[in-house]
Scaffold this active site. Structure first.
Site, PDB file in Angstrom:
ATOM      1  N   GLU B 203       8.805  10.727  10.828  1.00  0.00           N
ATOM      2  CA  GLU B 203       8.232   9.672  11.678  1.00  0.00           C
ATOM      3  C   GLU B 203       9.169   8.487  11.801  1.00  0.00           C
ATOM      4  O   GLU B 203       9.045   7.676  12.701  1.00  0.00           O
ATOM      5  CB  GLU B 203       6.914   9.166  11.086  1.00  0.00           C
ATOM      6  CG  GLU B 203       5.731  10.069  11.329  1.00  0.00           C
ATOM      7  CD  GLU B 203       5.788  11.334  10.502  1.00  0.00           C
ATOM      8  OE1 GLU B 203       6.546  11.370   9.510  1.00  0.00           O
ATOM      9  OE2 GLU B 203       5.094  12.290  10.858  1.00  0.00           O
ATOM     10  N   ASN B 287       9.058  18.859  12.340  1.00  0.00           N
ATOM     11  CA  ASN B 287       9.125  18.704  13.797  1.00  0.00           C
ATOM     12  C   ASN B 287      10.274  17.778  14.194  1.00  0.00           C
ATOM     13  O   ASN B 287      10.761  17.007  13.387  1.00  0.00           O
ATOM     14  CB  ASN B 287       7.796  18.160  14.328  1.00  0.00           C
ATOM     15  CG  ASN B 287       7.454  16.832  13.697  1.00  0.00           C
ATOM     16  OD1 ASN B 287       7.106  16.772  12.531  1.00  0.00           O
ATOM     17  ND2 ASN B 287       7.575  15.758  14.449  1.00  0.00           N
ATOM     18  N   ASP B 329       3.960  18.131  17.457  1.00  0.00           N
ATOM     19  CA  ASP B 329       4.045  17.656  16.078  1.00  0.00           C
ATOM     20  C   ASP B 329       3.838  18.798  15.089  1.00  0.00           C
ATOM     21  O   ASP B 329       3.259  18.619  14.031  1.00  0.00           O
ATOM     22  CB  ASP B 329       2.992  16.546  15.837  1.00  0.00           C
ATOM     23  CG  ASP B 329       3.311  15.695  14.623  1.00  0.00           C
ATOM     24  OD1 ASP B 329       4.422  15.803  14.085  1.00  0.00           O
ATOM     25  OD2 ASP B 329       2.456  14.907  14.199  1.00  0.00           O
TER      26      ASP B 329
END
Lengths: 274, 602
Positions: B203, B287, B329
């Site tokens: 992230e 991802n 994701d």
């Protein structure tokens, strides 16, 4: 202290004993390392506006410093370790926001004398190296990043993590250093960041608000910025609202001194947004 | 459940038929654990996966379908931390090891004494700021034991080695920097003299890697990135991917826009397996990040896939991408179970993988060829896997994009199942999968901000899938490629599974039920309500008294349980990336916790 009295006071502030005097405390959460907004030395414009509010309320400011990352509100305002957070979008879900005290937009920052960009539709954008901020992989990035990819402008775009390296001062500012160094030709950044650092990079830089200001219904480039309290803290919200209104000229002067690009000057600073 | 027995009868009748079919009918012997994982049971549980094949199966059978109804609590222990407990209790000799979430305290309990008193505790004192960097609760997926050491990762991206006898720190290596968004949550795997670990933080624009440390010194031996030039990825002459789309020079650069691979994600925070006969290490990659799909045209190698690597050098041998150009994701970090099975009449060494994508992959683990990919979850976002090319087929109508509301995306961002590992029974030949049954709506409307930058956030709302329940515990027939039976659960399953020779399979629910079910029929034989929701990994062992015990950590949390462990507001359905909308009621059925429960027969 009877509970009915506490009900009002506890929402807004704590009563503390300071040298035998009852001084009200304004508990604020802010990022300790994110100029021009705030830093631990209190040098940011949010710090200075918070100080004005505290004066109005006859309170002393007590900061809890917390990096403005994922979970910031959950761990600060909602965890009740502070009661006020400056610099959030108006009507942010999950909190209660004051009337906005400024409206700014994303800006194109370029090296003065180089190609100047004023619109996402400028063909020159395809021939220059563009820097944008990236947020994360939850399907959202900054509106300029989306505006560029919508137009198929991806190959000449370089991403800079908005989080940056927190060991460095003001991690989001690295994109403007890259512009000054010539690593990129255009930085598309949130106005206050661009306005402030454009003056401090040692190279003449030009700042232009992006156009169009609404790139489709879901990509606003301009945002109203408010202060936030907890959802149930209407008392404090009204106090902060009133303080912002009374100190309007000084708030405007602080924003101007920090070169915050504004879209709301000249507009009536009337009541709150619904 | 009614259909389960019927299905079983059918399956048995098929097995009894003479071998006549060329199709993958259950006429051949059922899948089996490879020889290296089918070793004599020593009664210990020394690594979370139980063995290198990650079957999470124990040959202990004192607790069986007849006796399990008499299970009772033997002892309990508080971890002292009320956050999500995803760890696995380990047992080495007469000692049990329990690892807490952040601040990652390791406890050693003396199983030779009544009540299993604490022998020692070790606190690595991770940096408090790490809590602000972790994406989804402050979990840890367990310690591992090797060479007289307990090795584990800390949230602030250190790996520590502790003397298993005394609790003294042997070494502590810093491998990441929380100031750059790097954290660690995974369980390491020790292969020969190396500790294999990976990094979390997709992230935050982290460039994913996997690394081997010398078990004696903690010094790095090799490091392979999962994006960028071949040299960094350790792709060389011995790299032989099965599919053409994985062949070519520097695909970790060329399948991205200009420099996007430099923050490309592909982190390593899930499960590792190892085949000592082939000398291959298997790991998934997370991802692609932090760009949205339309900002990163291309396959975005080597994210969202599976690598086979040489554990001695890190050199890649093959790769398969479960989600090229991932839209949803879908980190590919779930468990990789190594089995031997007959496929269309030929014995194959396979890797079995229930993916985030909703497909149960059966892959030849020597070559990376996908033999089968069957759905185990309701699907709208994808339609299938083309076995010729290996490519997943996306449904373009379900792609989350700005300016559009997309409804009924199944599975959701956490996928058909997340990190919580399945178990394979060496006895029944079935795979037991704890998974989800959820869909989501996606739109981008709400103003949000991060570090002073406002933007329009994604408003994601998850809700139960077909049938109205959110969790499923399924027994899966690998040869037939279908469920044999399924238990529906109100909440998503976020706990691991455990299979035993007593034909009893264990798992836990987010309400706090610890369940024992019949491995062949799915009948619930015993259940016990613990203090808080369960998202941990059950393990079993033979105690110093010769009796069989079963252990589980309770303590709700993780991404799914963040509404409780993180005190999220149930009125804000988009919190925890949309999970809160589905989990509103969790606060009404469970509170925070952090406790070890150990059960035994009277």
């Amino acid at each position: 202290m009877c509970s009915s009295f506490l009900k009002g006071a506890a929402l807004a502030a704590l009563l503390v004993m300071a040298g035998g005097v009852h001084a009200r405390e304004l508990r604020v959460c802010a990022d300790p390392n994110n100029l021009p907004f705030s830093n631990e030395a209190g040098e940011g414009f949010e710090n200075k506006i918070v100080s004005l509010i505290a004066q109005e309320l006859g309170a002393e400011v007590r900061y809890t410093w917390w990096a403005q990352r994922r979970g910031f509100l959950r761990n600060t305002l909602k965890a009740e370790i502070c009661d006020l957070v400056p610099g959030l979008p108006a009507n942010l879900e999950g909190v209660r926001t004051t009337a906005p005290y400024y409206r700014s937009s994303y800006v194109f920052v370029t090296r003065t004398g180089g190609p100047e960009i004023q619109s996402f539709n400028d063909p020159a954008l395809r021939a220059v190296r563009i820097g944008v901020h990236l947020i994360g992989d939850d399907g959202s990035n900054t509106p300029p990043a989306h505006a560029l990819s919508r137009r198929g402008i991806v190959e000449n775009v370089r991403g800079f993590m908005i989080y940056g390296d927190y060991n460095e001062p003001d991690p989001p500012a690295r994109i403007l250093r890259a512009l000054a160094n010539g690593d990129i030709d255009v930085a598309v950044v949130w106005g206050p960041l661009g306005g402030y650092f454009a003056e401090r990079e040692g190279v003449p830089l030009t700042v232009n608000p992006v156009r169009p200001i609404f790139d489709g219904p879901q990509l606003p480039m301009a945002f109203d910025i408010s202060m936030a309290v907890r959802k149930d803290d209407e008392t404090l919200r009204q106090e902060v609202d009133a303080a912002l209104a009374r100190r309007r000229p000084e708030v405007d002067a602080i924003l101007a001194a920090f070169r915050v690009p504004r879209l709301d000057t000249g507009m009536k600073q009337a009541g709150r947004t619904p | 459940m009614g259909g389960a027995r019927l299905a079983l009868v059918l399956a048995i009748s098929l097995i009894l038929q003479p071998v006549s079919s060329v199709l993958a009918q259950p006429a051949s012997p059922p899948p089996a654990a490879p020889p290296f994982a089918a070793t004599p049971e020593d009664g210990q549980w020394t690594i979370p996966q139980k063995n290198y094949a990650s079957t999470r199966y124990s040959d202990l059978s004192e607790i069986n379908t007849e006796t399990v109804k008499n299970l009772q609590v033997a002892f309990t222990f508080s971890t002292g931390v009320n956050k999500g407990q995803e760890s696995a209790p380990l047992v080495v000799g007469g000692t049990m090891y329990v690892l807490s979430p952040y601040p990652n305290i390791l406890y050693a309990l003396d199983l030779t004494q009544p009540g299993a008193p604490m022998k020692w505790q070790y606190n690595p004192k991770p940096a408090a700021a790490a809590q602000g960097v972790a994406c989804c609760d402050v979990v840890n997926r367990g310690p591992t034991f090797a060479n007289g050491r307990i090795v584990f990762t800390t949230l602030d991206a250190h790996v520590v080695s502790v003397n298993a006898e005394t609790g003294e720190e042997v070494w502590k290596t810093k491998l990441g920097d929380i100031n750059r968004g790097e954290t660690m949550t995974m369980a390491p795997l020790v292969v020969k003299d190396k500790v294999i670990v990976g990094i979390s933080g997709g992230e935050y624009g982290v460039r994913g890697w996997i690394q081997a440390l010398d078990i004696n010194s903690g010094k790095s031996v090799w490091k392979a990135y999962n994006t960028g030039p071949d040299q960094d990825v350790k792709i060389g002459p011995t790299f032989k991917p099965f599919y053409d789309s994985d062949k070519g020079k520097d695909l970790g650069v060329t399948t991205w826009p200009a420099d996007a691979w430099q923050q490309g994600g592909g982190t390593v925070w899930g499960w590792l397996s190892y085949d000592p006969e082939l000398n291959l290490l298997y790991h998934g990659t997370g991802n692609p990040g932090p760009w949205n799909p339309n900002q990163r045209p291309g396959d975005n190698k080597w994210t969202a896939g599976i690598f086979a690597r040489d554990p001695d050098t890190g050199e890649a041998r093959w790769f398969y991408q479960t989600a090229p150009h991932d839209l949803h994701d879908w980190d590919n970090i779930n468990e990789l179970i190594l089995l031997d099975m007959d496929w269309e009449g030929q014995p194959r060494k396979v890797l079995v993988h229930p993916g985030r994508t909703g497909f149960l992959y059966v892959i030849d683990r020597t070559t990376g060829e996908v033999l089968s990919a069957k759905p185990f979850h309701a699907l709208t976002a994808v339609t299938g896997v083309d076995l010729k090319t290996g490519r997943i087929q996306y449904n373009a109508e379900k792609e989350p994009v700005n300016n559009r509301v997309v409804r009924d995306i199944c599975p959701t961002a956490p996928g058909a199942k997340d990190w919580n590992p399945s178990a394979f029974s060496h006895r029944t030949g079935l795979l037991y999968i704890p998974h989800m049954n959820m869909c989501m709506d996606w739109e981008s409307v709400e103003p949000n901000y991060i570090a002073g930058t406002p933007y329009v956030g994604a408003e994601v709302r998850m809700y139960p899938g077909p049938g109205g329940h959110m969790g499923e515990f399924s027994a899966w027939d690998l040869q037939a490629g279908k469920e044999l039976w399924t238990i529906n659960e109100r909440f998503p399953l976020w706990s691991g599974a455990l299979a035993t020779a007593g034909d009893v399979v264990f798992y836990g629910t987010m309400e706090g039920w610890f369940k024992a079910v019949h491995a062949r029929t799915g009948e619930v034989l015993w259940q016990f309500k613990v203090d808080s929701g369960i998202i941990g990994q059950p393990t079993t062992y033979r105690g110093p008294d010769g009796k069989q015990y079963v252990a589980i950590l309770s303590g709700v949390g993780g991404w799914a349980g963040a509404i409780v462990s993180g005190d999220l507001d149930p009125r804000d359905g988009s919190a925890a990336k949309g999970f809160v909308n589905a989990m509103r009621d969790l606060k009404n059925v469970t509170t925070k916790g952090g406790a070890l429960y150990v059960f035994k027969l009277p």
